[in-house]
Write a protein that holds these residues in place. Sequence first.
Motif, PDB file in Angstrom:
ATOM      1  N   ASP A  67       0.826  -1.209   0.000  1.00  0.00           N
ATOM      2  CA  ASP A  67       0.000   0.000   0.000  1.00  0.00           C
ATOM      3  C   ASP A  67       0.858   1.256   0.000  1.00  0.00           C
ATOM      4  O   ASP A  67       0.612   2.196   0.755  1.00  0.00           O
ATOM      5  CB  ASP A  67      -0.941   0.018   1.227  1.00  0.00           C
ATOM      6  CG  ASP A  67      -1.768  -1.254   1.313  1.00  0.00           C
ATOM      7  OD1 ASP A  67      -2.059  -1.816   0.234  1.00  0.00           O
ATOM      8  OD2 ASP A  67      -2.100  -1.684   2.435  1.00  0.00           O
ATOM      9  N   GLY A  68       1.889   1.252  -0.823  1.00  0.00           N
ATOM     10  CA  GLY A  68       2.708   2.437  -0.964  1.00  0.00           C
ATOM     11  C   GLY A  68       3.646   2.692   0.198  1.00  0.00           C
ATOM     12  O   GLY A  68       4.338   3.690   0.244  1.00  0.00           O
ATOM     13  N   LYS A  69       3.691   1.785   1.163  1.00  0.00           N
ATOM     14  CA  LYS A  69       4.567   1.988   2.317  1.00  0.00           C
ATOM     15  C   LYS A  69       5.626   0.894   2.379  1.00  0.00           C
ATOM     16  O   LYS A  69       5.369  -0.247   2.003  1.00  0.00           O
ATOM     17  CB  LYS A  69       3.741   1.940   3.609  1.00  0.00           C
ATOM     18  CG  LYS A  69       3.103   3.257   3.973  1.00  0.00           C
ATOM     19  CD  LYS A  69       2.785   3.244   5.465  1.00  0.00           C
ATOM     20  CE  LYS A  69       2.101   4.510   5.897  1.00  0.00           C
ATOM     21  NZ  LYS A  69       1.060   4.244   6.895  1.00  0.00           N
ATOM     22  N   THR A  70       6.794   1.265   2.886  1.00  0.00           N
ATOM     23  CA  THR A  70       7.851   0.272   3.043  1.00  0.00           C
ATOM     24  C   THR A  70       7.581  -0.577   4.273  1.00  0.00           C
ATOM     25  O   THR A  70       7.336  -0.034   5.347  1.00  0.00           O
ATOM     26  CB  THR A  70       9.193   0.988   3.270  1.00  0.00           C
ATOM     27  OG1 THR A  70       9.338   1.961   2.269  1.00  0.00           O
ATOM     28  CG2 THR A  70      10.334   0.001   3.211  1.00  0.00           C
ATOM     29  N   VAL A  71       7.653  -1.880   4.105  1.00  0.00           N
ATOM     30  CA  VAL A  71       7.542  -2.730   5.289  1.00  0.00           C
ATOM     31  C   VAL A  71       8.668  -3.746   5.288  1.00  0.00           C
ATOM     32  O   VAL A  71       9.199  -4.117   4.246  1.00  0.00           O
ATOM     33  CB  VAL A  71       6.191  -3.487   5.341  1.00  0.00           C
ATOM     34  CG1 VAL A  71       5.052  -2.536   5.540  1.00  0.00           C
ATOM     35  CG2 VAL A  71       5.991  -4.315   4.081  1.00  0.00           C
ATOM     36  N   PHE A  72       9.034  -4.163   6.464  1.00  0.00           N
ATOM     37  CA  PHE A  72      10.013  -5.239   6.623  1.00  0.00           C
ATOM     38  C   PHE A  72       9.269  -6.417   7.217  1.00  0.00           C
ATOM     39  O   PHE A  72       8.561  -6.278   8.201  1.00  0.00           O
ATOM     40  CB  PHE A  72      11.161  -4.779   7.531  1.00  0.00           C
ATOM     41  CG  PHE A  72      12.046  -3.756   6.891  1.00  0.00           C
ATOM     42  CD1 PHE A  72      11.695  -2.423   6.874  1.00  0.00           C
ATOM     43  CD2 PHE A  72      13.225  -4.128   6.278  1.00  0.00           C
ATOM     44  CE1 PHE A  72      12.503  -1.477   6.283  1.00  0.00           C
ATOM     45  CE2 PHE A  72      14.052  -3.202   5.682  1.00  0.00           C
ATOM     46  CZ  PHE A  72      13.695  -1.861   5.675  1.00  0.00           C
ATOM     47  N   ARG A  73       9.437  -7.566   6.598  1.00  0.00           N
ATOM     48  CA  ARG A  73       8.539  -8.669   6.866  1.00  0.00           C
ATOM     49  C   ARG A  73       8.786  -9.384   8.205  1.00  0.00           C
ATOM     50  O   ARG A  73       7.865  -9.874   8.826  1.00  0.00           O
ATOM     51  CB  ARG A  73       8.674  -9.675   5.725  1.00  0.00           C
ATOM     52  CG  ARG A  73       7.615 -10.728   5.725  1.00  0.00           C
ATOM     53  CD  ARG A  73       8.004 -11.797   4.730  1.00  0.00           C
ATOM     54  NE  ARG A  73       7.695 -11.425   3.352  1.00  0.00           N
ATOM     55  CZ  ARG A  73       6.494 -11.562   2.818  1.00  0.00           C
ATOM     56  NH1 ARG A  73       5.504 -12.030   3.514  1.00  0.00           N
ATOM     57  NH2 ARG A  73       6.286 -11.240   1.556  1.00  0.00           N
ATOM     58  N   GLU A  74      10.078  -9.447   8.629  1.00  0.00           N
ATOM     59  CA  GLU A  74      10.361 -10.310   9.776  1.00  0.00           C
ATOM     60  C   GLU A  74       9.775  -9.730  11.065  1.00  0.00           C
ATOM     61  O   GLU A  74       9.995  -8.574  11.402  1.00  0.00           O
ATOM     62  CB  GLU A  74      11.872 -10.501   9.948  1.00  0.00           C
ATOM     63  CG  GLU A  74      12.590 -11.041   8.722  1.00  0.00           C
ATOM     64  CD  GLU A  74      12.215 -12.473   8.361  1.00  0.00           C
ATOM     65  OE1 GLU A  74      11.360 -13.080   9.064  1.00  0.00           O
ATOM     66  OE2 GLU A  74      12.766 -12.980   7.374  1.00  0.00           O
ATOM     67  N   THR A  75       9.081 -10.572  11.785  1.00  0.00           N
ATOM     68  CA  THR A  75       8.453 -10.127  13.028  1.00  0.00           C
ATOM     69  C   THR A  75       9.485 -10.132  14.157  1.00  0.00           C
ATOM     70  O   THR A  75      10.541 -10.764  14.044  1.00  0.00           O
ATOM     71  CB  THR A  75       7.336 -11.106  13.434  1.00  0.00           C
ATOM     72  OG1 THR A  75       7.945 -12.378  13.665  1.00  0.00           O
ATOM     73  CG2 THR A  75       6.284 -11.225  12.352  1.00  0.00           C
ATOM     74  N   PRO A  76       9.153  -9.441  15.250  1.00  0.00           N
ATOM     75  CA  PRO A  76      10.049  -9.492  16.408  1.00  0.00           C
ATOM     76  C   PRO A  76      10.343 -10.940  16.811  1.00  0.00           C
ATOM     77  O   PRO A  76      11.480 -11.288  17.121  1.00  0.00           O
ATOM     78  CB  PRO A  76       9.251  -8.758  17.491  1.00  0.00           C
ATOM     79  CG  PRO A  76       8.434  -7.765  16.715  1.00  0.00           C
ATOM     80  CD  PRO A  76       8.059  -8.463  15.440  1.00  0.00           C
ATOM     81  N   GLU A  77       9.327 -11.797  16.773  1.00  0.00           N
ATOM     82  CA  GLU A  77       9.518 -13.179  17.241  1.00  0.00           C
ATOM     83  C   GLU A  77      10.513 -13.940  16.343  1.00  0.00           C
ATOM     84  O   GLU A  77      11.413 -14.625  16.840  1.00  0.00           O
ATOM     85  CB  GLU A  77       8.161 -13.897  17.306  1.00  0.00           C
ATOM     86  CG  GLU A  77       8.164 -15.171  18.123  1.00  0.00           C
ATOM     87  CD  GLU A  77       9.011 -15.115  19.399  1.00  0.00           C
ATOM     88  OE1 GLU A  77       9.734 -16.093  19.637  1.00  0.00           O
ATOM     89  OE2 GLU A  77       8.975 -14.094  20.149  1.00  0.00           O
TER      90      GLU A  77
END
Length: 799
Positions: free
Chosen positions: A241-251
């Motif tokens: 949705d037009g935003k940068t995300v990093f996939r790896e979760t804290p866990e």
Amino acid sequence: MSFRERVQKEVLIIDGAMGTLLQQRGLPGGWCPEEWNLSQPEIIKEIHKLYLEAGADIITTNTFGAIGLKLADYNLADQVKEINRQAVIIAKEAARPYGAMVAGSVGPLGKFLQPLGTMTFDQAYEQFYEQCLAMVEAGVDLILFETFGDIGEMRAALIAAADAGNVPVVASFTFDETGRTFTGTDPETAAVVAERLGVAAIGVNCSVGPRQLEKVVQALTESTNLPILVSPNAGMPEIMDGKTVFRETPETMAQYAERFVTYGASILGGCCGTTPEHIQAIYGRVKKLKRKPRSKTFGLRVASRVKTVTIDPQGIPVAIGERLNPTGKKALQEEIRAGKTEITRRDALAQVQAGAEILDVNVGVGGVDQISAMERAIQAIQVLVEAPLCIDSTDPQVIEQALKLYHGKAIINSVNGEESSIETILPLAKRYGAALIGLTLDEQGIPATVQGRLEVARKLVQKTEEWGIPRQDLMLDCLVLTVSAQPEGVPQTLEAIRRVKKELGVTTSLGVSNVSFGLPNRGLINTAFFAMALYAGLDAAILNPQDERMMETLRASAVLLARDVRAEKYIAREQQAANGPQVAKPQEKLATTPLEVLYQAVLSGDKDNVVAYIDEALATGLSPMELLDKALVPGIEEVGRRYGLGIYFLPQLMMAGETMTKSFEHLRPELAKGPSKKAGTVVMATVKGDIHDIGKNIVSVMLSNHGFDVIDLGKNVPNEEIVRVAAEKNAEIIGLSALMTTTMVNMPEIIKQVKEQGLRCKVMVGGAAVTEQYAQEIGADGYAVDAVEAVNMVKKLVC
Ligand code: THG
């Protein structure tokens, strides 16, 4: 407690991303993040506090880009000291109540050192020194060099940091999917080079996320006993949705951190995309774990940019090629006088193909400026062969220049027992992180007795250790005399080798061919002597690897002395010889025709001589087009092929690229006379807000090399300007680069404008942050992962 003490005792947690959090707090695109140390100190402090609350033992200052060269992009080059000072003050204030430590973050310069780029060692050194000094004066607990991909640049940084003050330094590299840094350095080599430059810990950060880093972390833990830092990205950036995300979760990040601790890592954190939540999860999983102690012993290790070679007192002895030495070689003497490197390159390659694992480099010709001669030789050889180098000179200035330029851990050949030698050479080995060959002679010359040589050897070992150089980095040369002049000398040398090894526990080497001067059929004498010296315990020999008898003696003796365990290497090699060569390793033929010479010049990146070769070829009646079609273009295509296969690395690609550029510049007037066929026009730019341009520059050079008209608009280019120039020049292609996820959002904007204005040009995208998936999402016409693919893609899009 200091960093050095704590890191020996406990698993430490280091913080996560700064940039990601600054953006969340409204850092405008194109604004200098480090400027906020001056104008928004409260925001920086608040971020530090979040990480401290999450459990960080170490927080890193907001100074990743606070180095003169990069601040200059924002007209802040005169603020280096103040920006770094403020950053340290803010972090220390935040850390104090938690008893946490402050690491001064230093990123790479974003420019290549010679011979890949134009920056000199001294220029890089000055930049790093200025930033480190500011941080040391402000009281950092340690300095963290992070996200480095170029081992040559890391060397300059580490040497500068050591000069700036007595604070612990951590060297952290970034590796790609292939497990190497972008200029080809593997984890072991990174560790070998950094360790001898006095670092307190070695690390990996950023990179491709934790999943792909397992092998790298394992390799690091097996290559050094120093503490290991691991701070991966939270995966690769993706756009949703037009935003940068990093996939790896804290866990998941925490699970990986735990696994890294079981491998032996002991400083855990995160890089791009990690947040205080990630760090808290990591803290929860690993803080109470025990460090895994590591105490491996290593032999004498030397390294080029891309390869480590171990001289192991129990392993197979190592051949050091002797032929880059002008003594007794007229043609090489003349070449060195003339400032050329043709024979040097050819003999470097030939020796490596014959089995030399290290190359001795000596430019000792009377009446020649040996500093420049050594400089030329080192620069020509170090991008051409993977073998580490042994710097053979009696002049400390020549040695120092070589060690500055060399992007690895070299051997200094040599130091000896004279006070003057010890006092000048050992400091050089310490400062530049080199191994040494020690000659067993002193002010009185070569001792007449074995006992005498042993005493000199003992003194050399002691002085080496006093200088803080580990004894396994000293290899002793008990000196062989010429048997025709001193017939009783050989048994003495053999006995000295045996006793030095046994009594001092160090490795030994010899210049084997010295023994046979003045006799006919020298190779025969050399071979017999070599076998005897190996029996006495020799570990490395400077010899002529192109004498097949010598290499055969080495292989057979290694079996007979149980140094080639179960004759594994021997058998493998004999089987291979019986079956014929299995893998078609590129064979460097000796070029004979002018076209072959030119083709080889591109392959070996011989930018200094290529113009002369072109003129020679033209003089034989070949046309400029023929040179292009039959030598230069096939050359650069072969370079691209080898790069794709992982035989060549970025340095070779760039050197070849520059050789092509020189060729084109030289041929252009000639070509203009004939019928021209232009491949097309490409407008290249790094998008607005992004000041990283290494990747884009490489693509620009490669495209020009393939005959495209490249209009390079530089970095941080406004969208409108890119589209305007493309329209004006009627370009076929726009090539866009972005390294940061925050700036790549300009790409769809540009594509939109191109469509709105009805331009015919196609838009191709690339850069570290950009993925193929993103390219598709934003409707780009093409995507390329590296420079070679970029050229292929442009070709495809143009037709
Ligand atoms: N110890 C250490 N370093 C050394 C030596 C040593 N460096 C120099 C030398 N000795 C070892 N290297 C050589 C290189 C060439 C020759 C001998 C030793 C040699 N060259 C032939 C000649 O001079 O006639 C030329 C051969 C050719 O054309 O290839 O013999 O003892 N630490």
